[in-house]
Design a protein around this motif. Structure first.
Motif, short mmCIF file in Angstrom:
data_model
loop_
_atom_site.label_atom_id
_atom_site.label_comp_id
_atom_site.label_asym_id
_atom_site.label_seq_id
_atom_site.Cartn_x
_atom_site.Cartn_y
_atom_site.Cartn_z
N ALA A 10 0.83 -1.20 0.00
CA ALA A 10 0.00 0.00 0.00
C ALA A 10 0.86 1.25 0.00
O ALA A 10 0.60 2.21 -0.74
CB ALA A 10 -0.93 0.00 1.21
N TYR A 11 1.92 1.26 0.82
CA TYR A 11 2.79 2.43 0.88
C TYR A 11 3.56 2.60 -0.42
O TYR A 11 3.76 3.73 -0.90
CB TYR A 11 3.75 2.31 2.05
CG TYR A 11 3.10 2.60 3.39
CD1 TYR A 11 2.68 3.89 3.70
CD2 TYR A 11 2.91 1.60 4.33
CE1 TYR A 11 2.08 4.18 4.92
CE2 TYR A 11 2.30 1.87 5.55
CZ TYR A 11 1.89 3.16 5.84
OH TYR A 11 1.29 3.44 7.04
N LEU A 12 4.02 1.49 -1.01
CA LEU A 12 4.74 1.57 -2.28
C LEU A 12 3.81 2.09 -3.37
O LEU A 12 4.20 2.97 -4.15
CB LEU A 12 5.29 0.19 -2.65
CG LEU A 12 6.00 0.11 -4.00
CD1 LEU A 12 7.21 1.03 -4.03
CD2 LEU A 12 6.40 -1.34 -4.31
N ARG A 13 2.59 1.54 -3.42
CA ARG A 13 1.64 1.99 -4.42
C ARG A 13 1.31 3.47 -4.24
O ARG A 13 1.27 4.24 -5.21
CB ARG A 13 0.35 1.16 -4.33
CG ARG A 13 -0.68 1.51 -5.40
CD ARG A 13 -2.02 0.85 -5.15
NE ARG A 13 -2.61 1.35 -3.92
CZ ARG A 13 -2.84 0.60 -2.86
NH1 ARG A 13 -2.51 -0.68 -2.87
NH2 ARG A 13 -3.39 1.13 -1.78
N ALA A 14 1.10 3.89 -2.99
CA ALA A 14 0.78 5.29 -2.72
C ALA A 14 1.93 6.21 -3.15
O ALA A 14 1.70 7.29 -3.69
CB ALA A 14 0.49 5.48 -1.23
N ALA A 15 3.17 5.78 -2.94
CA ALA A 15 4.32 6.59 -3.32
C ALA A 15 4.40 6.74 -4.84
O ALA A 15 4.66 7.84 -5.36
CB ALA A 15 5.61 5.95 -2.79
N ILE A 16 4.15 5.64 -5.56
CA ILE A 16 4.19 5.68 -7.02
C ILE A 16 3.08 6.58 -7.56
O ILE A 16 3.29 7.40 -8.46
CB ILE A 16 4.07 4.26 -7.61
CG1 ILE A 16 5.31 3.44 -7.25
CG2 ILE A 16 3.88 4.31 -9.12
CD1 ILE A 16 5.20 1.97 -7.62
N ILE A 17 1.88 6.44 -6.98
CA ILE A 17 0.74 7.25 -7.42
C ILE A 17 0.98 8.72 -7.11
O ILE A 17 0.71 9.60 -7.94
CB ILE A 17 -0.55 6.73 -6.75
CG1 ILE A 17 -0.97 5.42 -7.43
CG2 ILE A 17 -1.67 7.76 -6.85
CD1 ILE A 17 -2.15 4.74 -6.80
N ALA A 18 1.50 9.02 -5.92
CA ALA A 18 1.78 10.40 -5.55
C ALA A 18 2.80 11.02 -6.49
O ALA A 18 2.66 12.18 -6.92
CB ALA A 18 2.25 10.48 -4.10
N LEU A 19 3.85 10.26 -6.81
CA LEU A 19 4.88 10.77 -7.71
C LEU A 19 4.32 11.00 -9.11
O LEU A 19 4.59 12.04 -9.74
CB LEU A 19 6.05 9.79 -7.76
CG LEU A 19 7.23 10.19 -8.66
CD1 LEU A 19 7.86 11.49 -8.17
CD2 LEU A 19 8.27 9.07 -8.70
N THR A 20 3.53 10.05 -9.60
CA THR A 20 2.93 10.18 -10.92
C THR A 20 2.00 11.39 -10.98
O THR A 20 2.01 12.17 -11.94
CB THR A 20 2.15 8.91 -11.29
OG1 THR A 20 3.00 7.78 -11.20
CG2 THR A 20 1.59 9.01 -12.70
N PHE A 21 1.21 11.55 -9.92
CA PHE A 21 0.29 12.69 -9.87
C PHE A 21 1.06 14.01 -9.83
O PHE A 21 0.71 14.97 -10.54
CB PHE A 21 -0.62 12.59 -8.65
CG PHE A 21 -1.54 13.76 -8.49
CD1 PHE A 21 -2.62 13.94 -9.34
CD2 PHE A 21 -1.32 14.71 -7.49
CE1 PHE A 21 -3.47 15.04 -9.21
CE2 PHE A 21 -2.16 15.81 -7.35
CZ PHE A 21 -3.24 15.97 -8.21
N ALA A 22 2.11 14.07 -9.02
CA ALA A 22 2.89 15.30 -8.90
C ALA A 22 3.53 15.67 -10.24
O ALA A 22 3.49 16.84 -10.65
CB ALA A 22 3.96 15.14 -7.82
N ILE A 23 4.11 14.68 -10.91
CA ILE A 23 4.74 14.94 -12.22
C ILE A 23 3.68 15.37 -13.24
O ILE A 23 3.88 16.32 -14.00
CB ILE A 23 5.52 13.72 -12.71
CG1 ILE A 23 6.69 13.43 -11.78
CG2 ILE A 23 6.01 13.92 -14.14
CD1 ILE A 23 7.41 12.12 -12.09
N GLY A 24 2.53 14.66 -13.24
CA GLY A 24 1.47 15.00 -14.17
C GLY A 24 0.91 16.39 -13.94
O GLY A 24 0.70 17.16 -14.89
N ALA A 25 0.67 16.73 -12.67
CA ALA A 25 0.16 18.07 -12.34
C ALA A 25 1.16 19.15 -12.74
O ALA A 25 0.79 20.21 -13.25
CB ALA A 25 -0.16 18.15 -10.85
N LEU A 26 2.45 18.87 -12.51
CA LEU A 26 3.49 19.83 -12.89
C LEU A 26 3.55 20.00 -14.40
O LEU A 26 3.74 21.12 -14.91
CB LEU A 26 4.84 19.35 -12.34
CG LEU A 26 6.02 20.32 -12.52
CD1 LEU A 26 5.75 21.64 -11.81
CD2 LEU A 26 7.30 19.69 -11.98
N CYS A 27 3.38 18.90 -15.13
CA CYS A 27 3.36 18.98 -16.60
C CYS A 27 2.19 19.83 -17.08
O CYS A 27 2.34 20.68 -17.98
CB CYS A 27 3.27 17.58 -17.21
SG CYS A 27 4.80 16.63 -17.15
#
Length: 422
Positions: A10-27
């Protein structure tokens, strides 16, 4: 406990999702910034691109939410009041297709902090996600996201009516003017500004042409203003008691002024008001959605609603009482007008409360109306759509890298041909 809810995963998945969201929002925000800098002289192009990034955002967050919390969307439609109700359908792959009218307001009860996402997803299934505006508390100071939402022209409220009413009025009049093709999205200038700083736009509707587009809207609004909790339920009961009304069990008493102002200022272009009653599967009558389906539970633990149940009715603007003329300022509305409108809205909210109560007792909507139901998946039309939020910036970066490479090659070849003399 499911495999996806085991703590390390769960923590690994949350970290990947958070990173993907952050990069996507920044893009998304970076692409918006570049377009804002380059396209000031082309308002229509800029407006179209910003609108497209709205779809990019709901694709990004919708996809990530569907990964961490796959769920069903069950929609029951009142076939008598909802236009095109027969065109609400689910295809063989579980994708939902709806037919919401453009230039509409969507109102709903408010239970969890991602209510707006699921309703935004509804507009996505109608190909209107690029036309969404949301009235919500001021989030403009959140890094990256706040900048993006300001570009979306979302309507931020400070919860101080004297401060909010002028800003909200101007934003609504701008949305209305754009929907008529006579607003800033087409480079049209305001006619005047009143002593209260209310902007006036040209009347009428432009003739549609290649150079003069009309820009539809889907305005999402939660009249309750906040989610249900012990504190807000108590305040709601005090308010209804003061009016000699019984307490509401599952919803909060709606606030009048925000919706009243929205309807008043958009009444010349609005097609429908969609009243959406929401019940989340797995949520018991005595539980609060903000606790059971908190952001932490949904995105970290994968414990979100298994089903989002919607009951949708629609109202024509002509059937909504006491709106008066669009040009009338809300402060000029009489006490009797506001009372009549509040009576209409409270009636809807008590009906909504009864619908939710019946659903909790029986597992389906208890109504005498003619209805039809569809059930589909909360998922993108095509998983490859996920590349869309990243594609513009990825393309720009690739072009710059390519240009940089060829420039360096040319420079190196030039230096080789004409060596520096010692």
């Amino acid at each position: 406990m499911s495999l996806q809810q085991i703590a390390p995963l769960a923590y690994l998945r949350a970290a990947i999702i958070a990173l993907t969201f952050a990069i996507g929002a920044l893009c998304i925000a970076s692409f918006q910034w570049i377009c804002v800098q380059l396209l000031q002289s082309s308002p229509s192009t800029l407006y179209a691109i910003i609108s497209t990034t709205k779809t990019h955002f709901v694709i990004l967050l919708g996809f990530l939410t569907s990964i961490v919390n796959p769920c069903k969307i069950a929609i029951t439609i009142d076939t008598q009041s909802v236009p095109h109700s027969q065109q609400f359908k689910v295809d063989s792959t579980g994708h939902i297709h709806t037919f919401l009218d453009p230039n509409s307001i969507l109102i709903s009860n408010h239970q969890i902090y991602t209510d707006w996402l699921f309703i935004w997803f509804l507009t996505y299934t109608s190909n209107l996600s690029n036309s969404v505006f949301i009235i919500l508390k001021d989030l403009s100071k959140i890094p990256v996201l706040g900048y993006g939402m300001k570009n979306f022209n979302f309507l931020f409220l400070s919860r101080k009516w004297e401060k909010d009413k002028v800003k909200l009025t101007n934003q609504l009049l701008e949305i209305d003017a754009n929907a008529r093709g006579l607003g800033p999205a087409n480079g049209v200038s305001i006619l005047s500004s009143t002593e209260k700083e209310i902007k006036k736009w040209p009347k009428g509707t432009c003739s549609k042409s290649k150079d003069q587009a009309v820009w539809p809207y889907e305005l999402i609004l939660f009249p309750e203003g906040t989610v249900t909790s012990d504190r807000t339920t108590k305040k709601s009961a005090e308010y209804t008691s003061g009016k000699g009304l019984p307490p509401l069990k599952h919803v909060l008493s709606p606030r009048v002024r925000g919706l009243y102002l929205s309807l008043k200022k958009l009444q010349n272009t609005i097609e429908e008001v969609y009243d959406i009653t929401t019940v989340y599967g797995g949520l018991q009558p005595h539980e609060y959605g903000e606790i059971k389906f908190s952001l932490k539970n949904v995105y970290l633990r994968g414990q979100g609603p298994p089903v989002v149940n919607y009951f949708i009715r629609a109202y024509k603007i002509k059937d909504i009482p006491a709106l008066g003329a669009q040009d009338d300022e809300i402060d000029d509305s009489t006490h009797e007008q506001l009372q009549e409108f509040e009576k209409w809205l409270l009636k809807i909210w008590y009906e909504k409360d009864a619908l939710i109560d019946g659903f909790h007792k029986t597992g389906h909507w208890q109504t005498d109306l003619s209805t039809r139901k569809i059930v589909g998946d909360f998922k993108l039309k095509n998983p490859l759509e996920l590349v869309r939020p990243f594609l513009p910036i990825a393309t720009i970066v690739s072009v710059l890298i390519t240009i940089g490479y060829f420039v360096s090659v040319l420079l190196r070849s030039g230096l080789a041909e004409y060596p520096i003399m010692e």
